[in-house]
Design an enzyme around this catalytic site. Structure first.
Site, PDB file in Angstrom:
ATOM      1  N   ASP A  22     -24.809  12.600  58.200  1.00 39.01           N
ATOM      2  CA  ASP A  22     -24.906  13.423  56.403  1.00 39.01           C
ATOM      3  C   ASP A  22     -24.233  15.014  57.232  1.00 39.01           C
ATOM      4  O   ASP A  22     -26.115  15.025  58.295  1.00 39.01           O
ATOM      5  CB  ASP A  22     -26.067  12.715  55.958  1.00 39.01           C
ATOM      6  CG  ASP A  22     -26.880  14.167  54.410  1.00 39.01           C
ATOM      7  OD1 ASP A  22     -25.701  14.721  54.629  1.00 39.01           O
ATOM      8  OD2 ASP A  22     -27.366  13.755  54.197  1.00 39.01           O
ATOM      9  N   ASN A  24     -24.560  17.180  55.262  1.00 41.20           N
ATOM     10  CA  ASN A  24     -25.719  17.955  54.032  1.00 41.20           C
ATOM     11  C   ASN A  24     -27.165  17.934  53.661  1.00 41.20           C
ATOM     12  O   ASN A  24     -27.439  18.896  53.002  1.00 41.20           O
ATOM     13  CB  ASN A  24     -24.624  18.929  52.870  1.00 41.20           C
ATOM     14  CG  ASN A  24     -24.285  18.000  52.158  1.00 41.20           C
ATOM     15  OD1 ASN A  24     -25.372  16.266  52.126  1.00 41.20           O
ATOM     16  ND2 ASN A  24     -23.664  17.125  51.486  1.00 41.20           N
ATOM     17  N   ASP A  26     -28.223  15.769  51.820  1.00 35.76           N
ATOM     18  CA  ASP A  26     -28.420  14.838  51.017  1.00 35.76           C
ATOM     19  C   ASP A  26     -28.436  14.002  51.005  1.00 35.76           C
ATOM     20  O   ASP A  26     -28.826  12.612  49.377  1.00 35.76           O
ATOM     21  CB  ASP A  26     -27.764  15.497  49.508  1.00 35.76           C
ATOM     22  CG  ASP A  26     -25.868  14.601  50.074  1.00 35.76           C
ATOM     23  OD1 ASP A  26     -26.130  13.981  51.227  1.00 35.76           O
ATOM     24  OD2 ASP A  26     -24.703  14.391  49.267  1.00 35.76           O
ATOM     25  N   ASP A  30     -20.990  11.884  55.356  1.00 38.87           N
ATOM     26  CA  ASP A  30     -19.917  13.437  54.630  1.00 38.87           C
ATOM     27  C   ASP A  30     -18.686  13.050  55.675  1.00 38.87           C
ATOM     28  O   ASP A  30     -18.877  12.778  57.425  1.00 38.87           O
ATOM     29  CB  ASP A  30     -20.193  14.200  54.024  1.00 38.87           C
ATOM     30  CG  ASP A  30     -21.644  15.155  54.361  1.00 38.87           C
ATOM     31  OD1 ASP A  30     -21.470  14.924  55.836  1.00 38.87           O
ATOM     32  OD2 ASP A  30     -22.897  15.833  53.767  1.00 38.87           O
ATOM     33  N   ASP A  99      -8.699   3.300  55.238  1.00 34.44           N
ATOM     34  CA  ASP A  99      -8.123   1.772  53.848  1.00 34.44           C
ATOM     35  C   ASP A  99      -7.636   1.819  52.740  1.00 34.44           C
ATOM     36  O   ASP A  99      -7.457   2.695  51.951  1.00 34.44           O
ATOM     37  CB  ASP A  99     -10.182   1.262  53.570  1.00 34.44           C
ATOM     38  CG  ASP A  99     -10.604   0.031  53.861  1.00 34.44           C
ATOM     39  OD1 ASP A  99      -9.805  -1.331  54.685  1.00 34.44           O
ATOM     40  OD2 ASP A  99     -11.626   0.801  54.400  1.00 34.44           O
ATOM     41  N   ASP A 201      -7.872  -3.968  52.775  1.00 39.10           N
ATOM     42  CA  ASP A 201      -8.860  -4.682  51.688  1.00 39.10           C
ATOM     43  C   ASP A 201      -7.885  -5.928  51.745  1.00 39.10           C
ATOM     44  O   ASP A 201      -7.046  -6.322  51.043  1.00 39.10           O
ATOM     45  CB  ASP A 201      -9.494  -3.664  50.950  1.00 39.10           C
ATOM     46  CG  ASP A 201     -10.677  -4.695  50.896  1.00 39.10           C
ATOM     47  OD1 ASP A 201     -11.231  -5.002  51.527  1.00 39.10           O
ATOM     48  OD2 ASP A 201     -11.145  -5.082  49.915  1.00 39.10           O
ATOM     49  N   GLU A 257      -7.256  -7.221  56.372  1.00 39.81           N
ATOM     50  CA  GLU A 257      -8.115  -8.657  56.221  1.00 39.81           C
ATOM     51  C   GLU A 257      -7.631  -9.608  55.218  1.00 39.81           C
ATOM     52  O   GLU A 257      -7.471  -9.778  54.592  1.00 39.81           O
ATOM     53  CB  GLU A 257      -9.081  -8.131  55.180  1.00 39.81           C
ATOM     54  CG  GLU A 257     -10.307  -8.807  54.378  1.00 39.81           C
ATOM     55  CD  GLU A 257     -11.515  -8.614  53.992  1.00 39.81           C
ATOM     56  OE1 GLU A 257     -12.549  -8.080  54.605  1.00 39.81           O
ATOM     57  OE2 GLU A 257     -10.961  -7.370  53.364  1.00 39.81           O
ATOM     58  N   HIS A 330     -18.221  -3.796  58.122  1.00 43.04           N
ATOM     59  CA  HIS A 330     -19.742  -3.201  56.799  1.00 43.04           C
ATOM     60  C   HIS A 330     -19.604  -4.337  55.804  1.00 43.04           C
ATOM     61  O   HIS A 330     -21.118  -4.593  54.991  1.00 43.04           O
ATOM     62  CB  HIS A 330     -18.747  -2.440  56.306  1.00 43.04           C
ATOM     63  CG  HIS A 330     -17.232  -2.866  55.661  1.00 43.04           C
ATOM     64  ND1 HIS A 330     -15.784  -3.281  56.457  1.00 43.04           N
ATOM     65  CD2 HIS A 330     -16.863  -3.012  54.690  1.00 43.04           C
ATOM     66  CE1 HIS A 330     -15.462  -3.635  55.693  1.00 43.04           C
ATOM     67  NE2 HIS A 330     -15.895  -3.704  54.632  1.00 43.04           N
ATOM     68  N   ASP A 331     -18.992  -5.607  56.220  1.00 43.92           N
ATOM     69  CA  ASP A 331     -19.456  -7.122  55.237  1.00 43.92           C
ATOM     70  C   ASP A 331     -19.990  -7.868  55.839  1.00 43.92           C
ATOM     71  O   ASP A 331     -20.485  -9.108  55.350  1.00 43.92           O
ATOM     72  CB  ASP A 331     -17.903  -7.362  55.098  1.00 43.92           C
ATOM     73  CG  ASP A 331     -17.733  -6.841  53.615  1.00 43.92           C
ATOM     74  OD1 ASP A 331     -18.510  -5.843  53.172  1.00 43.92           O
ATOM     75  OD2 ASP A 331     -16.256  -6.309  53.182  1.00 43.92           O
TER      76      ASP A 331
END
Length: 560
Positions: A22, A24, A26, A30, A99, A201, A257, A330-331
């Site tokens: 990150d 910035n 928040d 990003d 992706d 995907d 995938e 990520h899964d």
């Protein structure tokens, strides 16, 4: 020997933008944060960056519900930021793939919002609609992968639309040539911007069969239609058309995938003639602990079954396709927590898992934090969950009384996709070096011990070991192109195999237990001309006594 390709010789690093870095403050990762870490990735030695979705999205499925295929979500930055990222990556000889999520859109995509309002809208047929069944209810008994039925009713038109995942993710109708043309045009514009390829995907599910009849009900209470859909031969027609109309003339990487795919189908997807895809992710090895039927359990992947599945795909695609190698994404929950040791032998077992995977034949994928030995999260409350699949499962199985709240949180801590999505652990400072603000989801409490800053200072760290693995891949063609030969697939403790190419041979043996194992290599690797190319144990005695220390991995080299 297989035809040489740059994507076969590469190592890919997957970035989940929301959780990477990150810039910035928040609390959300990003694009500028990714740019800040490019020198780290170049130092690590990877060749390709795969960016999970950064497009505009309502965020119901953490970015995989896309409302604009050609924009950048303001949470992540601007298109100018993305173009700068491309330029900065390319200046470091890092390629970037993105992706492609074209099995479904968000229900907030303009295509669907127009179709939902007007049955005569040009994009109405971009989606799959059916009238209610004869009883006035669902068109069939298909279930969605995130729970509940795979159909939702549009009350304005009194028709149901298909969604294999969530009601917020309506499936696209690939039988519509206008839809396909719009997708190919979108892909062409991304290629014109300079991206180096696509990770596609659930691409094996895009072609829906004509048969939408009921099927046998599984543990979820619905029929899981993936097997029927993934076997639809129309997907190959679509991919060959995509290759001709969108990808031809580009020297890029494509990885699909391929949920529920078979070996025979994978050979068609990855045919060396280059007519479809370069490689596919298959999940047979990921589902050995019950994930394919019912993932919410505490089962452990049995090593003999894992070895047989890996050998099946290694040998089955030899000269007939190409493997995408991965333990994590990520899964998936962290493989270190599934098959390694989270305690004193964490680093040793993390290195062993890395050797076992990276010495196989195929293109290795590293998921962010894997190179540090990041572990699963221990979720103490359902309030910590961000993954829609996990939240839905917690609510359903605790409310119907089939699983207690305590057990469900334990299963989620073992199996949830949220385990992969905890923020990247860059340092031991507050915020883990990920953010100066409040992170979008909780950071794993072990960031003070497991972080990149500490590991980069040590030559014996997991991070340093991954760097050495990548260096070896560049120096030894046998690691990339050598034939895979398995050894003793029934042994419950050690994963061993050979790699053979011309006059080079490797023998790899990995101890998957916390106990010492006696493991004698084949006779060809017993002479004085055998070199200990790599081990994860500082004072290995393997060449002297053929004993593997707990979680030890050994790579022997013989050149003839």
């Amino acid at each position: 020997m297989d035809k040489r390709k740059w994507w076969k010789e590469s190592v890919v690093y997957q970035i989940y933008p929301q959780s990477f870095c990150d810039d910035n403050g928040d609390g959300i990762g990003d694009i500028l944060g990714i740019i800040k870490k490019l020198d780290y990735l170049k130092w690590l030695g990877v060749d390709v960056l795969w960016l999970s979705p950064f497009y505009p999205s309502p965020g119901y499925d953490n970015g995989y519900d896309i409302s604009d295929y050609e924009g950048v979500d303001p949470r992540y930055g601007t298109m100018e930021d993305f173009e700068r990222l491309l330029a900065e990556a390319h200046s470091r000889d890092l390629k970037v793939i993105i992706d492609l999520v074209v099995n479904h859109t968000s229900d907030e995509h303009p295509w669907f919002t127009a179709a939902n309002v007007d049955k005569t809208a040009p994009t109405r047929d971009y989606y799959i609609w059916r009238e209610p069944g004869s009883d006035g209810q669902l068109p069939n008994n298909w279930g969605a992968l995130f729970g509940g039925p795979a159909w939702s009713l549009d009350r304005d038109s009194e028709e149901y639309y298909l969604h294999l995942f969530s009601p917020k993710q309506p499936d696209l109708n690939w039988e519509n040539p206008k839809l396909r043309a719009d997708v190919y045009a979108m892909m062409d514009r991304w290629l014109a911007r300079g991206v180096d390829g696509f990770r596609m995907d659930v691409i094996s599910l895009i072609a829906k069969p004509a048969d939408l009849s009921d099927g046998p009900v599984g543990p979820s209470g619905y029929f899981d239609p993936r097997g029927r859909i993934a076997a639809n031969p129309r997907v190959h027609e679509h991919l060959r058309e995509m290759r001709q109309k969108a990808l031809a003339g580009h020297d890029i990487m494509t990885v699909g995938e391929a949920a529920a795919t078979t070996l025979e189908e994978a050979r068609r997807f990855t045919n060396p003639d280059g007519s479809e895809l370069d490689m596919v992710f298959q999940f047979e090895h990921m589902d050995l602990d019950g994930g394919e039927t019912f993932k919410w359990n505490d089962q452990v992947i049995p090593l003999p079954e894992l070895k047989k599945v890996m050998a099946k795909w290694q040998q089955g695609l030899e000269q007939r396709g190409w493997n995408a190698l991965f333990w994590n994404n990520h899964d998936q929950p962290r493989m270190l927590s599934r098959l390694g040791d989270e305690g004193e032998l964490r680093e040793t077992s993390a290195k062993m898992l890395a050797v076992c995977l990276h010495m196989l034949k195929g293109t290795p994928f590293i998921y962010q934090g894997e190179e540090l030995g990041m572990t699963n999260m221990c979720f103490a409350s359902s309030d910590q969950l961000r993954d829609s699949e996990s939240r839905n499962a917690y609510q359903r199985y605790t409310e119907d009384g089939s699983i207690s709240k305590e057990d469900m949180l334990r299963y989620i801590s073992l199996k949830s996709r949220d385990n992969a999505r905890t923020p990247m652990q860059w340092s031991g400072n507050i915020g883990a070096g990920f953010t100066t603000g409040k992170p979008w989801m909780d950071i794993n409490a072990n960031y003070t011990v497991i972080n990149a800053q500490e590991q980069k200072s040590r030559g014996d760290s997991v991070l340093a070991f991954y760097r050495e693995l990548i260096r070896l891949r560049r120096n030894y063609a046998v690691i990339v192109y050598g034939e895979f030969v398995p050894d003793d697939l029934d042994n419950p403790d050690v994963f061993a195999y050979q790699r053979c190419l011309l006059h080079q041979r490797l023998y790899v043996c990995c101890n998957f237990t916390s106990q010492r194992q006696q493991w004698v290599p084949p006779e060809a690797f017993a002479g004085d001309d055998v070199e200990l190319l790599l081990t994860n144990i500082e004072a290995s005695t393997y060449l002297e006594n053929h004993q593997l220390a707990p979680y030890e991995a050994v790579v022997l080299l013989k050149e003839e």
